[in-house]
Write an enzyme that holds these catalytic residues in place. Structure first.
Site, mmCIF file in Angstrom:
data_model
loop_
_atom_site.group_PDB
_atom_site.id
_atom_site.type_symbol
_atom_site.label_atom_id
_atom_site.label_comp_id
_atom_site.label_asym_id
_atom_site.label_seq_id
_atom_site.Cartn_x
_atom_site.Cartn_y
_atom_site.Cartn_z
ATOM 1 N N THR A 179 2.765 3.462 -7.265
ATOM 2 C CA THR A 179 2.755 4.357 -5.820
ATOM 3 C C THR A 179 2.027 5.548 -5.549
ATOM 4 O OG1 THR A 179 4.410 4.081 -4.180
ATOM 5 C CG2 THR A 179 5.077 5.236 -6.369
ATOM 6 N N ILE B 124 0.432 -0.951 0.390
ATOM 7 C CA ILE B 124 -0.128 0.136 0.124
ATOM 8 C C ILE B 124 0.851 1.127 0.023
ATOM 9 C CG2 ILE B 124 -1.562 1.241 0.932
ATOM 10 C CD1 ILE B 124 -3.140 -1.566 2.563
ATOM 11 N N CYS B 125 0.505 2.208 -0.746
ATOM 12 C CA CYS B 125 1.678 3.643 -1.440
ATOM 13 C C CYS B 125 3.045 2.856 -1.282
ATOM 14 C CB CYS B 125 0.796 4.470 0.103
ATOM 15 S SG CYS B 125 1.256 6.309 -0.456
ATOM 16 N N LEU B 126 3.410 3.521 -0.460
ATOM 17 C CA LEU B 126 5.221 3.294 -0.333
ATOM 18 C C LEU B 126 5.860 2.553 -0.414
ATOM 19 C CD1 LEU B 126 5.796 7.547 1.506
ATOM 20 C CD2 LEU B 126 6.097 6.755 -1.263
ATOM 21 N N ALA B 127 4.934 0.765 0.333
ATOM 22 C CA ALA B 127 5.631 -0.139 0.753
ATOM 23 C C ALA B 127 6.263 -0.317 -0.161
ATOM 24 C CB ALA B 127 4.530 -1.109 0.917
#
Length: 320
Positions: free
Chosen positions: A123, A103-106
């Site tokens: 991202t 999720i997102c920056l992961a």
């Protein structure tokens, strides 16, 4: 039961951390969601509090789906050496074939470990260009809400994680279940992964007109042979102005949007009715079974008959 393991790392963003438990949890007993940290000890969040969990990283080896929520420091990750050794070791225990979701920056964690090399991924739009520079081997799709590449899935910032989890529920159990979950969570039931992120762009000149009413008009007439001129006329705009405004508001062309809505209607009908495939094609506005087959395969990778067989058991309707 499908086990989802959420890995909470130091500095995790609370909103992203909560998504899996809330959305998968709303699907009833279809999923078991558990949260772990690397050592089972509490971790501090990006907010002004810490969280305590009941599991250590050992449960990652039992997961059917692993979810990694974002932490701000992921934006500085470039290589495995930038990750805690315990994290690298923990993720190495994930079984082959397990779905891994960022999720997102992961997405930076997955990219640093080489899991995204040669694969499409996304991202948060504000970090997309930097992500591309840090991980040139990844095929970055900077504007989409999420990317499903089979066993590895990535989402854009924050609420796009909701869209990705609903997509997974839809993939696992069909649109009827995903829509029920969306209603329980009071979120939109479907935003296609290809829909544009809300990227910061110059604001269009103010206008009292828009394309929303034309879209609602079209949704009630998907079975008809709608043309661009028909939609533009409903919005009282020229073709050129309507197309520009539509893309600004929706993030895709009118033609792409119409196909997406017709595919979604066809999926619903295949899951929830016993209509023959040619009638489903007519009701969804594709005209012929061949046209439906082409467009459904482009989105789902399967034929209408295969799609119906896959999901008819989940919703108790349909026939091969």
């Amino acid at each position: 039961m499908h086990r989802v393991v959420v890995l909470a790392l130091d500095g995790v963003i609370p909103f992203e951390l909560s998504l899996a438990a809330r959305i998968f949890g709303a699907a009833g007993d279809r999923y078991e969601v558990i949260t772990c940290t690397l050592d089972g000890a509490p971790v501090r969040t990006h907010a002004d509090y810490s969280i305590a969990v009941e599991h250590g990283a050992g449960v990652l080896a039992t997961a059917d789906t692993v979810v990694i929520p974002a932490a701000e420091w992921f934006g500085d990750v470039r290589q495995p050496a930038d990750l805690p050794a315990a994290l690298v070791e923990a993720l190495s225990t994930v079984r082959p074939g397990t779905r891994v979701v960022s999720i997102c920056l992961a997405a930076s964690v997955l990219a640093a470990l080489g899991l995204l090399d040669g694969r499409p991924a996304t991202t948060h739009w504000a970090h997309a260009e930097d992500f591309r520079r840090r991980f040139p081997a990844v095929a970055v799709a900077p504007e989409v809400l999420f990317v499903d590449d089979g066993d590895v899935l990535t989402s854009a910032g924050a609420a796009a994680g909701i869209d990705l989890i609903l997509h997974l529920i839809r993939r696992d159990h069909g649109s009827e279940v995903a829509n029920q979950v969306a209603r329980r969570c009071v979120v939109p039931p479907w935003r296609d992964g290809g829909q544009a992120q809300y990227i910061e762009r110059p604001v269009p000149a103010p206008s009292s007109s828009g394309t929303a009413e034309a879209r609602q008009w079209a949704l009630a007439r998907l079975h008809e042979p709608l043309q661009l001129d028909d939609l533009a006329a409903q919005a009282q705009m020229s073709r050129r102005t309507f197309t520009r405004r539509f893309r600004e508001e929706v993030g895709m062309s009118p033609g792409q949007w119409l196909i997406a809505q017709r595919v979604e209607l066809a999926r619903h009908l295949l899951e929830s009715s016993d209509l023959p495939v040619d009638r489903v094609a007519e009701r969804a506005g594709f005209g012929t079974a061949a046209s439906l087959r082409q467009h459904l395969h482009a989105v789902c990778g399967v034929s209408p008959h295969t799609y119906r067989r896959t999901f008819s058991g989940a919703v108790g309707a349909g026939r091969p």
